[in-house]
Design a protein around this motif. Structure first.
Motif, short mmCIF file in Angstrom:
data_model
loop_
_atom_site.label_atom_id
_atom_site.label_comp_id
_atom_site.label_asym_id
_atom_site.label_seq_id
_atom_site.Cartn_x
_atom_site.Cartn_y
_atom_site.Cartn_z
N TYR A 58 0.70 8.69 1.81
CA TYR A 58 2.03 9.18 1.46
C TYR A 58 2.56 10.14 2.53
O TYR A 58 3.71 10.04 2.96
CB TYR A 58 1.96 9.89 0.11
CG TYR A 58 3.29 10.43 -0.37
CD1 TYR A 58 4.16 9.61 -1.09
CD2 TYR A 58 3.69 11.72 -0.09
CE1 TYR A 58 5.39 10.09 -1.51
CE2 TYR A 58 4.91 12.22 -0.51
CZ TYR A 58 5.76 11.39 -1.22
OH TYR A 58 6.97 11.85 -1.64
N ASP A 59 1.70 11.07 2.97
CA ASP A 59 2.14 12.07 3.94
C ASP A 59 2.51 11.44 5.29
O ASP A 59 3.30 12.01 6.05
CB ASP A 59 1.05 13.12 4.16
CG ASP A 59 0.83 14.00 2.93
OD1 ASP A 59 1.69 13.97 2.03
OD2 ASP A 59 -0.21 14.67 2.86
N ALA A 60 1.95 10.27 5.57
CA ALA A 60 2.23 9.62 6.85
C ALA A 60 3.54 8.84 6.85
O ALA A 60 4.00 8.40 7.91
CB ALA A 60 1.07 8.68 7.21
N LEU A 61 4.14 8.67 5.68
CA LEU A 61 5.39 7.90 5.61
C LEU A 61 6.55 8.69 6.20
O LEU A 61 6.71 9.89 5.91
CB LEU A 61 5.71 7.56 4.16
CG LEU A 61 4.80 6.53 3.48
CD1 LEU A 61 5.14 6.44 1.99
CD2 LEU A 61 4.96 5.17 4.14
N PRO A 62 7.41 8.07 6.99
CA PRO A 62 8.63 8.74 7.46
C PRO A 62 9.53 9.09 6.27
O PRO A 62 9.55 8.37 5.26
CB PRO A 62 9.29 7.70 8.37
CG PRO A 62 8.21 6.72 8.69
CD PRO A 62 7.29 6.70 7.51
N GLY A 63 10.29 10.17 6.40
CA GLY A 63 11.13 10.63 5.29
C GLY A 63 12.03 9.58 4.70
O GLY A 63 12.06 9.39 3.47
N PRO A 64 12.82 8.87 5.50
CA PRO A 64 13.71 7.85 4.93
C PRO A 64 12.95 6.76 4.17
O PRO A 64 13.42 6.28 3.14
CB PRO A 64 14.43 7.28 6.16
CG PRO A 64 14.38 8.37 7.17
CD PRO A 64 13.06 9.05 6.95
N ARG A 65 11.78 6.37 4.69
CA ARG A 65 10.99 5.34 4.00
C ARG A 65 10.50 5.87 2.65
O ARG A 65 10.54 5.15 1.64
CB ARG A 65 9.80 4.94 4.89
CG ARG A 65 8.80 3.98 4.25
CD ARG A 65 9.41 2.65 3.92
NE ARG A 65 8.39 1.70 3.48
CZ ARG A 65 8.65 0.61 2.78
NH1 ARG A 65 9.90 0.32 2.43
NH2 ARG A 65 7.67 -0.20 2.42
N ARG A 66 10.05 7.12 2.62
CA ARG A 66 9.60 7.72 1.35
C ARG A 66 10.74 7.72 0.34
O ARG A 66 10.56 7.37 -0.82
CB ARG A 66 9.10 9.15 1.57
CG ARG A 66 7.72 9.27 2.13
CD ARG A 66 7.12 10.63 1.83
NE ARG A 66 7.99 11.73 2.21
CZ ARG A 66 7.97 12.33 3.39
NH1 ARG A 66 7.13 11.91 4.33
NH2 ARG A 66 8.77 13.33 3.65
N ALA A 83 0.83 -1.20 0.00
CA ALA A 83 0.00 0.00 0.00
C ALA A 83 0.87 1.25 0.00
O ALA A 83 0.56 2.25 -0.69
CB ALA A 83 -0.94 0.00 1.21
N GLU A 84 1.95 1.24 0.74
CA GLU A 84 2.86 2.38 0.77
C GLU A 84 3.52 2.59 -0.59
O GLU A 84 3.70 3.72 -1.05
CB GLU A 84 3.92 2.16 1.85
CG GLU A 84 3.36 2.23 3.26
CD GLU A 84 4.36 1.78 4.31
OE1 GLU A 84 4.09 1.99 5.51
OE2 GLU A 84 5.42 1.21 3.93
N ALA A 85 3.87 1.48 -1.25
CA ALA A 85 4.44 1.58 -2.59
C ALA A 85 3.45 2.21 -3.55
O ALA A 85 3.80 3.04 -4.39
CB ALA A 85 4.86 0.19 -3.09
N SER A 86 2.17 1.83 -3.43
CA SER A 86 1.13 2.43 -4.28
C SER A 86 1.01 3.92 -4.01
O SER A 86 0.85 4.72 -4.93
CB SER A 86 -0.20 1.73 -4.04
OG SER A 86 -1.21 2.31 -4.82
N ALA A 87 1.10 4.31 -2.74
CA ALA A 87 1.01 5.74 -2.40
C ALA A 87 2.17 6.52 -3.00
O ALA A 87 2.01 7.65 -3.46
CB ALA A 87 0.98 5.90 -0.88
N VAL A 88 3.36 5.92 -3.00
CA VAL A 88 4.53 6.61 -3.56
C VAL A 88 4.45 6.67 -5.09
O VAL A 88 4.76 7.70 -5.70
CB VAL A 88 5.82 5.91 -3.10
CG1 VAL A 88 7.01 6.38 -3.92
CG2 VAL A 88 6.05 6.17 -1.62
N LEU A 89 4.02 5.58 -5.72
CA LEU A 89 3.89 5.59 -7.18
C LEU A 89 2.85 6.61 -7.63
O LEU A 89 2.98 7.22 -8.69
CB LEU A 89 3.52 4.19 -7.68
CG LEU A 89 4.66 3.18 -7.67
CD1 LEU A 89 4.12 1.77 -7.91
CD2 LEU A 89 5.72 3.54 -8.71
N GLY A 90 1.79 6.79 -6.85
CA GLY A 90 0.84 7.87 -7.11
C GLY A 90 -0.12 7.65 -8.26
O GLY A 90 -0.87 8.56 -8.60
N MET A 91 -0.11 6.48 -8.86
CA MET A 91 -1.03 6.17 -9.93
C MET A 91 -1.16 4.66 -10.06
O MET A 91 -0.32 3.91 -9.53
CB MET A 91 -0.58 6.80 -11.25
CG MET A 91 0.75 6.34 -11.78
SD MET A 91 1.30 7.37 -13.16
CE MET A 91 -0.15 7.38 -14.21
#
Length: 966
Positions: A362-370, A305-313
């Motif tokens: 996406y906004d909830a992800l820690p910086g290093p993880r993003r 789910a986090e990967a989907s949030a980063v990919l953004g589409m």
């Protein structure tokens, strides 16, 4: 307080009708299914409100007793908790029926202490848990049966305890006759496959319905947004909101409230919506809801789910798994679909339901993880063919790969320009040059590309502001800085209120660009265009002659075509007789395409159309316009297409093609809202139309929006024409003094500019105003200046207007024969130019002086056909003044209970809230006649008052179009 939701239910009328009918057909059970935020609670609340608000003598008598309770997501829920929450509210009802309560209801004393005093004594306990549970179930059913008509609404059944589910199944298997049960739930959060644990089918004699609420469509989103904002929004704005929110009402409400906080900065066009929604904060409730969902997921599933949030589409299972670091990702995606965290947005492509949910995660992800996920996204996306350059640029930037970001951004911008997508190119380049760490050589190159994109497409003010800031950037070389001043000037002269600033920037660039003669010539060619600013025409001519001398020495190519776009425009719009000869310098379409000058050639033809339309060569203008629009489409030149469309609107006004013209002008004005050369022409036409239709306030506002009162920052021929329109408006209002003041301003502007070929739209009005005020010397002086000013110029519109002015003067001097001859000559000239409205006005002037009733009768019909009701009413008034019967517009037929054409006009103005006096003034009728028409309208429409006319008119007739003057 500002509204946080719509005051009316949007997009659920059918579901509300079904639910209300089901509840009325007790015993009944209704399931309302839908994802979080889709509007289940609002729907049942509206249903409950209808029950409560129903009058006592309504079709069902007294309303049923209604209770609403909510299941809670508790770790250890209370047995039968939500059912008991409903029943504890019925103390008053139990008091009324205590004599009818069976002994088993006493079991509820220990569960419902609020009702203990009204319940029978508790029977002895059976000593067995199962038997005791059976007693409780029977007691609840008996209590509900005693209460009579009852509606229980149980929200969020997916969180109900198992005991409550079993109890509800027991009750509804043999329901009391007056009971209606409504349950809402989210399928994705059910512990099993059904809201009551197992599939439930209502028994015979019980009404059942299952409603599944879908997200709102575009129309529903628009209605919801308008309900919250309290004002209309454009369809494009609503569609963008729908795309970003998936049409889920809760998300639409939250985001609209967030946008409303912008107050005056909120514009409701589609382009603005996209930019605002990219920046607005995710609403708190949505952020918390998504955090709760994510925390409930297993670790590897959460990573996908986090990967989907980063990919953004939406992305494939393989891509999601690779970015997440999962071995495959297939099982994890399946879990996310079951939990409604992701949806299958396209075939085999999965992503979040809407952009705000994705941003919340996406906004909830820690910086290093993003950063880690963005790095993986860059690695995986770079392997695709073709490479998704825009996405690679975005991920590279967020991964901290600055060099890759710049490279991908420039490649993506170049590809976007080739695809005629200048908006994407501008966004990419604007972000690149705004970054302070970018190297000087990169900024110098990218800044010029940004300027070129902005000139081709529809730039926004933010782009102009960015370029203005960039022109002061210390990283720019002197040569690039000078060129930036040129591009900035070219952008500013397009913007409302910035034309004078733009001209100053171009003059500064011309002085500084000695090392770049081709750029210097471009700047000089703009300074040669006479319509931009009030600089005397002699100065424009000086620039024009210098540029033309250079053009004659250039070989065929992009620069030459670009310079011709301005010099040919300057010659044409100023009525220079030799303009046509220089058309031979133009390249063919194939030559322009080979030289990469298709965009410039499109601008040539669009400018030629505009120039011809101001001097009166309308046939040529349409021919040039056709070529310009065709080439602009091929070249992806949005700005040029906009200027050409504005010219087409004005040409349609001239030719009398007014049907739908105001709406078209409105639509284009919204699309090109900040581009002065486009919007000022559109406002001019809107002012002309409003005047002809009697909307004085609308006309005044439209003319003012052309910036005619600030000619230094206006398109001068537009300002002159708007001044003429304002004079006509004031003469309609019998405000002669104000009309003369505007005539003086128009004359002063023409003298200041020294170019009288644009006087065709103000001359007749100015002379009429002067003569009405008794200023005959001023009328003669204006006409003499006009005659001298257009001598030797090619300006057929100004020539026709001059003839009409001389007719007015001859009439004022008492030379009736000369006046008649001149009016006839003016009519011939206007008709030859295909100007039916102007020809009709001249014909009316002549017919009025000759008391020519036949001509006035025909003119009334001509004006009606043009949709100029005020002029038609004036002709009928003039006919009555001659003692001639007003021409009937109904022929021999009678209208009975239908409205006659004149009654329709009266009804239209009544619907706008106008008084009898105002209607009488506009229609040139007596108050007594208007009163008779008003009485007929009220009777025929069945309206009890004037306030009802708008509603009735909307049902029986076309909606009113013509406001009435004060």
């Amino acid at each position: 307080m500002p509204r946080t939701t719509s005051p009316v239910l949007i997009g659920r009328s059918r579901e509300l009708e079904t639910l209300t009918a089901t509840v009325a057909a007790a015993p009944s059970v209704a399931f309302v299914e839908g994802e979080a935020g889709v509007g289940k609670t609002r729907l049942v609340a509206e249903m409950v409100a209808e029950l409560v608000d129903e009058p006592d003598d309504g079709p069902r008598g007294d309303p049923p007793w209604t209770a609403v309770a909510y299941c809670q997501p508790l770790r250890d829920p209370f047995p039968y908790g939500v059912v008991l929450e409903c029943l504890r509210l019925c103390a008053r009802q139990v008091e009324r029926v205590r004599g009818r309560l069976g002994p088993v209801t006493g079991v509820l004393r220990r569960h419902l202490p609020e009702l203990a005093d009204a319940l029978p004594p508790a029977p002895p306990g059976p000593g067995d848990a199962a038997a005791e549970r059976h007693q409780v179930f029977r007691a609840v059913r008996d209590l509900l049966a005693a209460l009579g008509p009852t509606v229980l609404v149980i929200e969020d059944v997916h969180w109900a305890d198992e005991g409550s589910r079993q109890l509800l199944r027991f009750v509804m298997t043999d329901p009391p006759p007056g009971l209606s049960l409504v349950m809402t739930y989210r399928r994705e959060d059910l512990p099993g496959d059904a809201p009551l644990g197992r599939t439930f089918r209502p028994p015979p004699g019980t009404t059942g319905v299952h409603l599944s609420l879908a997200p709102l469509d575009a129309a529903g989103v628009r209605g919801l947004v308008e309900g919250i904002l309290g004002r209309p929004v454009e369809a494009g704005f609503a569609e963008t909101v729908r795309e970003r929110t998936a049409g889920i009402p809760f998300v639409v409400e939250e985001i609209t409230c967030a946008l409303r906080a912008l107050r005056g900065r909120l514009r409701t066009d589609g382009t603005t919506a996209r930019r605002l929604l990219d920046d607005v904060r995710v609403p708190v409730l949505l952020r918390e809801a998504m955090a709760e969902r994510m925390h409930a997921l297993p670790g590897d599933t959460r990573a996908v789910a986090e990967a989907s949030a980063v990919l953004g589409m939406p992305a494939t299972v393989e891509l999601l798994g690779a970015v997440a670091g999962a071995d495959h990702g297939r099982a994890q995606v399946a879990t996310l679909l079951e939990r409604a965290v992701l949806v299958e947005a396209a075939e085999n492509a999965y992503g979040f339901r809407h952009a705000l949910a994705q941003r919340a995660v996406y906004d909830a992800l820690p910086g290093p993880r993003r950063q880690e996920l963005h790095l993986r996204a860059v690695r995986e996306l770079a392997r695709l063919t073709p490479r998704p350059l825009v996405r690679l640029a975005a991920h590279s930037r967020r991964a901290g790969l600055t060099e890759d970001w710049l490279r991908y951004s420039e490649e993506a911008a170049d590809a976007a320009v080739r695809a005629n997508d200048t908006s994407t190119a501008m966004e990419l380049l604007r972000a690149a040059v705004a970054e302070p760490t970018v190297r000087a050589e990169d900024v110098n190159r990218l800044a010029l590309k940004l300027c070129e994109c902005a000139l081709i497409g529809l730039h926004h003010r933010e782009v102009t502001d960015r370029i203005e800031q960039l022109s002061r950037d210390a990283r720019l070389t002197d040569e690039v800085r000078a060129e930036m001043h040129l591009w900035l000037g070219l952008l500013l002269i397009r913007e409302t209120g910035a034309l004078d600033r733009g001209r100053a920037e171009i003059e500064l660039a011309v002085e500084a660009l000695h090392s770049r003669p081709e750029r210097r010539l471009r700047g000089m060619s703009v300074l040669a265009v006479p319509c931009m600013g009030t600089v005397p025409f002699t100065t424009d001519l000086m620039w024009l002659e210098r540029v033309e001398a250079a053009v004659d020495t250039l070989a065929q190519g992009s620069l030459r075509t670009a310079l011709l776009a301005n010099t040919l425009c300057a010659r044409t719009i100023s009525g220079s007789p030799g303009a046509a000869e220089r058309l031979r310098l133009l390249p063919s379409v194939s030559e322009a395409e080979a030289a990469g000058a298709l965009h410039d050639l499109a601008r040539v033809y669009a400018n030629l159309a505009d120039g011809c339309s101001w001097t009166g060569h309308y046939g040529r203008a349409r021919d040039f316009l056709h070529s310009g629009l065709s080439l602009a489409g091929r070249a992806g030149a949005s700005y040029i297409a906009g200027t050409a469309e504005a010219t087409r609107v004005r040409l349609d006004w001239y030719s009398g093609a007014w049907d739908g013209l105001a709406e078209r002008a409105d639509r284009l004005a919204r699309t090109y809202a900040h581009l002065l050369p486009v919007t000022s022409e559109l406002h001019l036409v809107k002012g002309w139309l409003a005047t002809a239709r009697g909307d004085w306030d609308g006309a005044e506002a439209a003319f003012r929006d052309t910036r005619m009162d600030q000619p230094e920052s206006a398109v001068v021929p537009v300002a002159v024409a708007a001044t003429g329109g304002t004079i006509a408006l004031l003469l309609h209002r019998d405000d002669t003094a104000a009309a003369c003041a505007y005539a003086d301003r128009g004359a002063a502007l023409l003298r200041r500019k020294g170019l009288w070929v644009w006087a065709g739209e103000v001359a007749c009005q100015a002379v009429e105003a002067y003569l009405a005020a008794g200023r005959r010397d001023d009328a003669h002086a204006f006409t003499d200046e006009l005659a001298a000013g257009i001598a030797g110029f090619d300006a057929p519109l100004a020539d026709a207007a001059l003839t009409a002015c001389r007719a007015w003067l001859a009439d004022a001097d008492g030379d009736g024969a000369a006046a008649a001859r001149l009016f006839e000559d003016a009519v011939v000239r206007f008709r030859a130019l295909d100007l039916p409205y102007q020809a009709a006005r001249c014909t009316e002037w002549a017919a009025t002086r000759a008391a020519d009733t036949a001509t006035l009768t025909a003119l009334a019909r001509t004006y009606e056909k043009l949709d100029a009701p005020v002029d038609a009413a004036r002709c009928r008034h003039l006919l009555r003044g001659t003692g001639t019967a007003t021409p009937s517009r109904r022929g021999r037929r009678g209208y009975g209970n239908e409205l006659s054409p004149r009654e329709r006009e009266v009804a239209t103005w009544l619907a706008e809230g106008r008084t009898n006096r105002e209607i009488a003034r506009t229609m040139f009728l007596s108050r007594r006649t208007v009163e008779e028409h008003v009485a007929n309208v009220l009777r025929k429409l069945g309206a009890a008052s004037r306030q009802e006319v708008r509603h009735r008119l909307g049902h029986h007739h076309d909606p009113p179009r013509t406001p009435v003057p004060p």
